[in-house]
Design an enzyme around this catalytic site. Structure first.
Site, PDB file in Angstrom:
ATOM      1  N   CYS A   2      12.459  17.092 140.858  1.00  0.00           N
ATOM      2  CA  CYS A   2      11.718  17.678 140.767  1.00  0.00           C
ATOM      3  C   CYS A   2      12.102  18.220 142.228  1.00  0.00           C
ATOM      4  O   CYS A   2      13.041  18.082 142.119  1.00  0.00           O
ATOM      5  CB  CYS A   2      10.227  17.486 141.188  1.00  0.00           C
ATOM      6  SG  CYS A   2       9.076  16.465 139.847  1.00  0.00           S
ATOM      7  N   ARG A  27      19.774  18.607 138.741  1.00  0.00           N
ATOM      8  CA  ARG A  27      18.695  17.123 139.062  1.00  0.00           C
ATOM      9  C   ARG A  27      18.114  16.562 138.109  1.00  0.00           C
ATOM     10  O   ARG A  27      17.284  15.626 138.249  1.00  0.00           O
ATOM     11  CB  ARG A  27      17.748  17.778 140.938  1.00  0.00           C
ATOM     12  CG  ARG A  27      18.205  18.222 141.378  1.00  0.00           C
ATOM     13  CD  ARG A  27      17.333  18.592 142.539  1.00  0.00           C
ATOM     14  NE  ARG A  27      16.786  17.803 142.918  1.00  0.00           N
ATOM     15  CZ  ARG A  27      16.002  17.673 144.607  1.00  0.00           C
ATOM     16  NH1 ARG A  27      17.158  17.108 144.584  1.00  0.00           N
ATOM     17  NH2 ARG A  27      15.233  16.648 144.516  1.00  0.00           N
ATOM     18  N   TRP A  72       9.851  16.687 136.994  1.00  0.00           N
ATOM     19  CA  TRP A  72      10.565  16.105 136.292  1.00  0.00           C
ATOM     20  C   TRP A  72       9.340  15.216 135.962  1.00  0.00           C
ATOM     21  O   TRP A  72       9.075  14.522 136.730  1.00  0.00           O
ATOM     22  CB  TRP A  72      11.542  15.230 137.084  1.00  0.00           C
ATOM     23  CG  TRP A  72      12.610  14.230 135.935  1.00  0.00           C
ATOM     24  CD1 TRP A  72      13.673  14.548 135.634  1.00  0.00           C
ATOM     25  CD2 TRP A  72      12.310  12.669 136.257  1.00  0.00           C
ATOM     26  NE1 TRP A  72      14.042  13.582 134.947  1.00  0.00           N
ATOM     27  CE2 TRP A  72      14.060  12.433 135.251  1.00  0.00           C
ATOM     28  CE3 TRP A  72      11.424  12.207 137.787  1.00  0.00           C
ATOM     29  CZ2 TRP A  72      13.506  10.921 135.621  1.00  0.00           C
ATOM     30  CZ3 TRP A  72      11.995  10.415 136.975  1.00  0.00           C
ATOM     31  CH2 TRP A  72      12.771  10.157 136.079  1.00  0.00           C
ATOM     32  N   ASN A  96       7.327  18.026 145.498  1.00  0.00           N
ATOM     33  CA  ASN A  96       8.120  17.066 144.439  1.00  0.00           C
ATOM     34  C   ASN A  96       7.882  15.494 145.426  1.00  0.00           C
ATOM     35  O   ASN A  96       7.245  15.549 146.128  1.00  0.00           O
ATOM     36  CB  ASN A  96       9.551  16.665 145.173  1.00  0.00           C
ATOM     37  CG  ASN A  96      10.395  15.857 145.009  1.00  0.00           C
ATOM     38  OD1 ASN A  96      10.286  15.215 143.894  1.00  0.00           O
ATOM     39  ND2 ASN A  96      11.924  15.653 144.920  1.00  0.00           N
ATOM     40  N   GLY A  97       7.183  14.618 144.739  1.00  0.00           N
ATOM     41  CA  GLY A  97       6.527  12.675 145.233  1.00  0.00           C
ATOM     42  C   GLY A  97       5.608  12.581 144.154  1.00  0.00           C
ATOM     43  O   GLY A  97       5.585  12.760 143.289  1.00  0.00           O
ATOM     44  N   GLU A 477      30.622  -0.224 135.309  1.00  0.00           N
ATOM     45  CA  GLU A 477      30.597   1.830 135.261  1.00  0.00           C
ATOM     46  C   GLU A 477      31.194   2.293 134.442  1.00  0.00           C
ATOM     47  O   GLU A 477      30.196   3.653 133.544  1.00  0.00           O
ATOM     48  CB  GLU A 477      32.025   1.694 136.821  1.00  0.00           C
ATOM     49  CG  GLU A 477      31.517   3.616 137.164  1.00  0.00           C
ATOM     50  CD  GLU A 477      30.821   4.000 137.582  1.00  0.00           C
ATOM     51  OE1 GLU A 477      29.597   2.902 137.615  1.00  0.00           O
ATOM     52  OE2 GLU A 477      30.189   5.579 137.128  1.00  0.00           O
ATOM     53  N   LYS A 481      28.986   5.259 132.545  1.00  0.00           N
ATOM     54  CA  LYS A 481      29.220   5.965 131.929  1.00  0.00           C
ATOM     55  C   LYS A 481      28.872   6.481 130.518  1.00  0.00           C
ATOM     56  O   LYS A 481      27.998   7.768 130.217  1.00  0.00           O
ATOM     57  CB  LYS A 481      30.713   6.810 132.502  1.00  0.00           C
ATOM     58  CG  LYS A 481      30.946   7.617 133.682  1.00  0.00           C
ATOM     59  CD  LYS A 481      29.962   7.313 135.263  1.00  0.00           C
ATOM     60  CE  LYS A 481      29.200   7.798 135.231  1.00  0.00           C
ATOM     61  NZ  LYS A 481      28.909   7.525 136.995  1.00  0.00           N
ATOM     62  N   GLU A 484      24.507   6.001 129.561  1.00  0.00           N
ATOM     63  CA  GLU A 484      23.834   7.552 130.125  1.00  0.00           C
ATOM     64  C   GLU A 484      24.130   9.152 129.804  1.00  0.00           C
ATOM     65  O   GLU A 484      23.403   9.362 129.462  1.00  0.00           O
ATOM     66  CB  GLU A 484      24.777   7.490 131.726  1.00  0.00           C
ATOM     67  CG  GLU A 484      24.462   8.975 132.373  1.00  0.00           C
ATOM     68  CD  GLU A 484      24.810   8.927 133.943  1.00  0.00           C
ATOM     69  OE1 GLU A 484      25.864   8.517 134.386  1.00  0.00           O
ATOM     70  OE2 GLU A 484      24.347   8.904 135.134  1.00  0.00           O
ATOM     71  N   HIS A 500      29.527 -16.878 126.109  1.00  0.00           N
ATOM     72  CA  HIS A 500      28.278 -17.384 126.632  1.00  0.00           C
ATOM     73  C   HIS A 500      27.215 -17.046 125.836  1.00  0.00           C
ATOM     74  O   HIS A 500      25.993 -16.650 126.305  1.00  0.00           O
ATOM     75  CB  HIS A 500      28.654 -17.800 128.086  1.00  0.00           C
ATOM     76  CG  HIS A 500      29.410 -18.464 128.572  1.00  0.00           C
ATOM     77  ND1 HIS A 500      29.618 -20.197 128.539  1.00  0.00           N
ATOM     78  CD2 HIS A 500      30.770 -18.257 129.527  1.00  0.00           C
ATOM     79  CE1 HIS A 500      30.119 -20.850 129.785  1.00  0.00           C
ATOM     80  NE2 HIS A 500      30.859 -19.365 129.685  1.00  0.00           N
ATOM     81  N   LYS A 599      19.598  13.883 139.089  1.00  0.00           N
ATOM     82  CA  LYS A 599      20.781  13.305 139.098  1.00  0.00           C
ATOM     83  C   LYS A 599      20.316  12.688 140.944  1.00  0.00           C
ATOM     84  O   LYS A 599      20.771  12.012 141.361  1.00  0.00           O
ATOM     85  CB  LYS A 599      21.438  14.625 140.390  1.00  0.00           C
ATOM     86  CG  LYS A 599      22.421  13.549 141.060  1.00  0.00           C
ATOM     87  CD  LYS A 599      23.534  14.458 140.324  1.00  0.00           C
ATOM     88  CE  LYS A 599      24.742  14.034 141.275  1.00  0.00           C
ATOM     89  NZ  LYS A 599      25.646  13.153 140.843  1.00  0.00           N
TER      90      LYS A 599
HETATM   91  O1  M6R Z   1      22.432   8.872 145.113  1.00  0.00           O
HETATM   92  P1  M6R Z   1      22.391   7.773 144.782  1.00  0.00           P
HETATM   93  O2  M6R Z   1      23.892   7.659 144.692  1.00  0.00           O
HETATM   94  O3  M6R Z   1      21.722   6.563 145.784  1.00  0.00           O
HETATM   95  O4  M6R Z   1      22.096   7.243 143.310  1.00  0.00           O
HETATM   96  C1  M6R Z   1      21.913   6.053 141.794  1.00  0.00           C
HETATM   97  C2  M6R Z   1      21.949   5.925 141.201  1.00  0.00           C
HETATM   98  O5  M6R Z   1      21.056   7.106 140.639  1.00  0.00           O
HETATM   99  C3  M6R Z   1      23.128   6.610 140.704  1.00  0.00           C
HETATM  100  O6  M6R Z   1      24.206   6.389 141.300  1.00  0.00           O
HETATM  101  C4  M6R Z   1      23.562   7.139 138.959  1.00  0.00           C
HETATM  102  O7  M6R Z   1      23.350   5.574 138.616  1.00  0.00           O
HETATM  103  C5  M6R Z   1      24.275   8.226 138.050  1.00  0.00           C
HETATM  104  N1  M6R Z   1      23.927   9.295 138.108  1.00  0.00           N
HETATM  105  C6  M6R Z   1      25.238   6.872 137.535  1.00  0.00           C
HETATM  106  O8  M6R Z   1      26.734   8.302 136.803  1.00  0.00           O
END
Ligand code: M6R
Length: 604
Positions: A2, A27, A72, A96-97, A477, A481, A484, A500, A599
C-alpha cells in the site's frame, strides 16, 4: 505494498494526491482512493483497479487538504468497498500495515454500536478514531492507536478542520516540508516533485499537518523534535527519461551506479578500502567468528555471493538466511557474530524483524540498503548505503549489482584488517572493480544479441538457469528475474545438482541458460552443458569474451568482458536482467509492475 499520501496547503489537493499516488504505483496495488475536505465536508472517491480509473471518475473537487491511498490487498478482496479511505462519521483513514488484534477490536466496536461495511482490518482505525474524537484529532488518533496491536502507517482526515494527522509503527512514513504546504507519503519518490526537505518518521510518532506548519508528537501527545533531512535525489532520477520501462532505464543506469558506490571508498593507489560508515573496531573485525546474512529475494541472492566473498577473502564463516525463516528459527548467536542485513528498500518487514532478533542476542549489525533514512538504516549501528538512486521497477536490477559491490568492498575491507589479503591482491581487485562500469557498458552495447535470444525462447514454458560456485547465485537471480516479470516458470540450479532430480524434466522444450565464465569449475560446467544437450535442451551460455571452447558446446553464446573471476557475477547479472526484460517485453507483460508483486514488502 500500500502507498499513502496526504496534503495540506494552499493548492488544490486532488491533483497533488493523484500525482503522488501515481509515483507510488511501482509499489504494487489493486485499488485506489482519495478523501478531500471541501466546503460540503469530506468527499471520498475510491475504486478497484488502476489510479487512471479513479481519476476518470473524479468530479471537480474544490479542497486544499486530503489523503490518498493505493491498496495492495491483504485482508479482504481487492474491491471498491475494501479500497481506502475508510470512513466512520466525520473521520476518514488510509492505512498501510496489518492490525493483528482486528477480531478483538471488531467485536469491541460492534458492542459500541459501530457497523462495519468492509472486510478490511483498516476499518477499525476509522471507528476507533471516531469513537475517541472530541474535537482534537491528534488525541483521538493516539487513543485509538493505543488499542491497536500490529503495524501501521496511517493518515487521518476529519471533516472539522483543514488538518491531516498521520502515525507510524513499523511501516514506512515520511513527512515533506514545502513552502506553506506540507505532505505525508510512504516514500520519498512520491514527494520529489514538491520538496526535498523530508522528515523520516520514527515508530510511535504522530505528525500533524495544519496551517502551513508541521508538528510531531510522541505517543503520549507531547510535542517531539523534528529532524529535517535534505534529499539529493531529483525528480528526473525517478522518471523514465525516454526509456519504455523503469526496469530498462535502471539496467542501463548500472554503468553509473556501480561507479557511484565506489566513490570515496576505494583507493586504487594503496589498495585500501575506506569505509567510514563501519564503526566496528579493528579488534572486533579481527575477532569476528561468524557472519550471518539475512535478506529476501534478490537481496538474498546477493547474500549468497557475499558468503563466497566473506569466506574466500576474509576467512570468516558465513551463513545466509532467508529473513522470514531466520526470524522463527532457533539461533546460536553471540557477540562475535556479525549480522549483515541486505535490503534495497530497507523496509522489508521480515528483514527488519530478523535484524531485531539478532540484536537481541548481542550481535553487531551492518545494514546494506539503498534508501537513506529507511527503517533498516535506523535499526543497524552501521549503514552501508548503496547510492544507486531510486529504483522504481519492481524487479531489482541496479540495486542488486550495487549490493554486490558493497559486499566486495566489505569483504576486501575485512580481509585487509584480518591480514588475509596482501596489498598487491587488493590493489588488483580494486583496479578490476573500477573497470566494471565500462564493461557493463560493453554488455549493454550487445543488447540486441540478448534480445534475439530472449525472443527466440519467449514461448518456452520452463527455463533452467545453471551455475556453479559464484555463478550459482546468478543462476538463482536469473530465474527469479525471468519468472517475476515474464511469468515463465524458471528454476535456478547449482549445476552439480542436476543429476539429483531436475535432469528428469530437461527436454528440447526447456531452454537452459548456462553461466559458464572461467573459474576452477569451468570444465565441470562444460560437462553439465553436455548433459542437458544430450537430453535435447537448447543451451544459451554466458561466457568470457575470449572463450573459444564454449562454442563447441552451447547453441548460442552471450559474451562478457574478461575480468577478475570473482567479479564475474556483476557482469553476468546484467545479461540475465536483459534476458528477462526482453522476454517479458516480447510477451507484452507489464514489466515494471508484475502481477501480485510489490516493490517493498512491508508486511510479513
Ligand atoms: O527491499 P528488499 O531488498 O528487502 O526486497 C527484497 C525482495 O522483496 C526483492 O529483492 C524482490 O525479490 C525483488 N523485487 C526481485 O526482483
Amino acid at each position: 505494498m500500500c502507498g499513502i499520501v496526504g496534503y495540506v496547503g494552499k493548492k488544490q489537493a486532488t491533483p497533488i494526491l493523484i500525482d503522488a499516488l501515481k509515483r507510488l504505483e511501482y509499489r504494487g496495488y489493486d485499488s485506489a482512493g482519495v478523501a478531500v475536505l471541501t466546503d460540503k465536508g469530506v468527499e471520498v472517491y475510491k475504486t478497484e483497479g488502476r489510479i487512471s480509473e479513479l481519476e476518470a471518475q473524479l468530479p471537480d473537487i474544490n479542497g486544499l487538504c486530503g489523503i490518498g491511498h493505493t491498496r495492495w490487498a491483504t485482508q479482504g478482496a481487492p474491491t471498491t468497498i475494501n479500497a481506502h479511505p475508510h470512513v466512520s462519521g466525520n473521520i476518514s483513514v488510509v492505512h498501510n500495515g496489518i492490525i493483528e488484534n482486528y477480531n478483538e477490536l471488531h467485536k469491541f466496536l460492534n458492542n459500541e454500536g459501530y457497523e462495519f461495511v468492509s472486510e478490511t482490518d483498516t476499518e477499525v482505525l476509522a471507528h476507533l478514531t471516531n469513537m475517541y474524537y472530541k474535537g482534537n484529532l491528534v488525541s483521538a488518533v493516539i487513543q485509538g492507536l493505543k488499542k491497536v496491536k500490529g503495524t501501521y502507517a496511517a493518515a487521518f482526515l476529519c471533516g472539522d478542520s483543514k488538518q491531516v494527522v498521520a502515525a507510524r509503527k513499523e511501516s514506512p512514513l515520511i513527512a515533506g516540508i514545502g513552502n506553506g504546504e506540507n505532505f505525508i507519503a510512504s516514500d520519498v519518490t512520491a514527494l520529489l516533485k514538491y520538496t526535498r526537505d523530508i522528515v523520516y518518521m520514527h515508530d510511535y510518532e504522530i505528525v500533524s499537518l495544519a496551517g502551513g506548519q508541521i508538528q510531531l508528537y510522541d505517543f503520549w501527545g507531547n510535542p517531539a523534535k523534528t529532524h529535517i533531512d535534505s534529499i539529493d535525489w531529483n525528480i528526473e532520477a525517478a522518471e523514465k527519461s525516454g526509456y519504455p520501462h523503469f526496469m530498462l532505464k535502471e539496467i542501463n543506469e548500472q554503468v553509473t551506479s556501480v561507479h557511484d558506490i565506489m566513490m570515496g571508498r576505494v583507493s586504487k593507489l594503496n589498495g585500501d578500502v575506506a569505509l567510514d560508515e563501519i564503526k566496528l573496531s579493528m579488534e572486533e573485525i579481527q575477532n569476528l567468528e561468524r557472519i550471518v546474512i539475512v535478506a529476501c529475494g534478490t537481496s538474498y541472492n546477493a547474500g549468497l555471493i557475499g558468503k563466497c566473498l566473506f569466506e574466500g577473502l576474509a576467512g570468516i564463516h558465513t551463513d545466509v538466511e532467508v529473513s522470514s525463516e531466520f526470524r522463527y528459527s532457533n539461533h546460536v548467536l553471540g557477540d562475535s557474530t556479525l549480522v549483515v542485513a541486505i535490503s534495497q528498500s530497507g523496509e522489508t518487514a521480515d528483514t527488519l524483524a530478523a535484524i531485531r532478533e539478532a540484536k537481541n542476542y548481542g550481535c553487531r549489525a551492518i545494514a546494506i540498503t539503498n534508501v537513506v533514512g529507511a527503517t533498516l538504516a535506523r535499526e543497524a549501528e552501521n549503514i552501508f548505503y548503496t547510492r544507486a538512486g531510486p529504483e522504481i521497477g519492481v524487479a531489482a536490477t541496479k540495486t542488486f549489482t550495487s549490493q554486490l559491490v558493497a559486499l566486495y568492498l566489505l569483504a576486501i575491507y575485512f580481509a585487509r584488517i584480518r591480514k588475509r589479503m596482501d596489498m598487491d591482491r587488493s590493489k588488483r581487485l580494486l583496479a578490476s572493480l573500477t573497470q566494471l562500469p565500462g564493461m557493463i557498458q560493453q554488455i549493454l552495447n550487445s543488447k540486441d544479441l540478448i534480445k534475439k535470444q530472449a525472443v527466440r525462447f519467449s514461448n518456452a514454458k520452463d527455463y533452467f538457469f545453471l551455475g556453479r560456485s559464484l555463478n550459482y547465485p546468478v543462476a538463482l537471480e536469473g530465474a527469479l528475474k525471468l519468472k517475476e516479470i515474464s511469468y515463465i516458470h524458471a528454476e535456478g540450479y547449482a549445476a552439480g545438482e542436476l543429476k539429483h532430480g531436475p535432469l528428469a524434466i530437461i527436454s528440447k522444450d526447456t531452454p537452459v541458460v548456462a553461466i559458464a565464465t572461467r573459474s576452477p569449475t569451468y570444465d565441470k560446467m562444460l560437462n553439465n552443458i553436455r548433459e542437458v544437450k544430450a537430453r535435447g535442451a537448447q543451451v544459451l551460455a554466458i561466457a568470457d569474451l575470449n572463450d573459444a571452447e564454449i562454442d563447441k558446446n552451447a547453441d548460442a553464446v552471450i559474451r562478457i568482458p574478461v575480468t577478475d573471476e570473482l567479479l564475474n557475477p556483476v557482469l553476468s547479472s546484467v545479461v540475465v536482467q536483459l534476458l528477462a526484460y526482453y522476454s517479458a517485453y516480447a510477451l507484452g507483460c507489464p514489466i515494471d509492475k508484475p502481477r501480485n508483486l510489490a516493490k517493498s514488502v512491508t508486511v510479513e
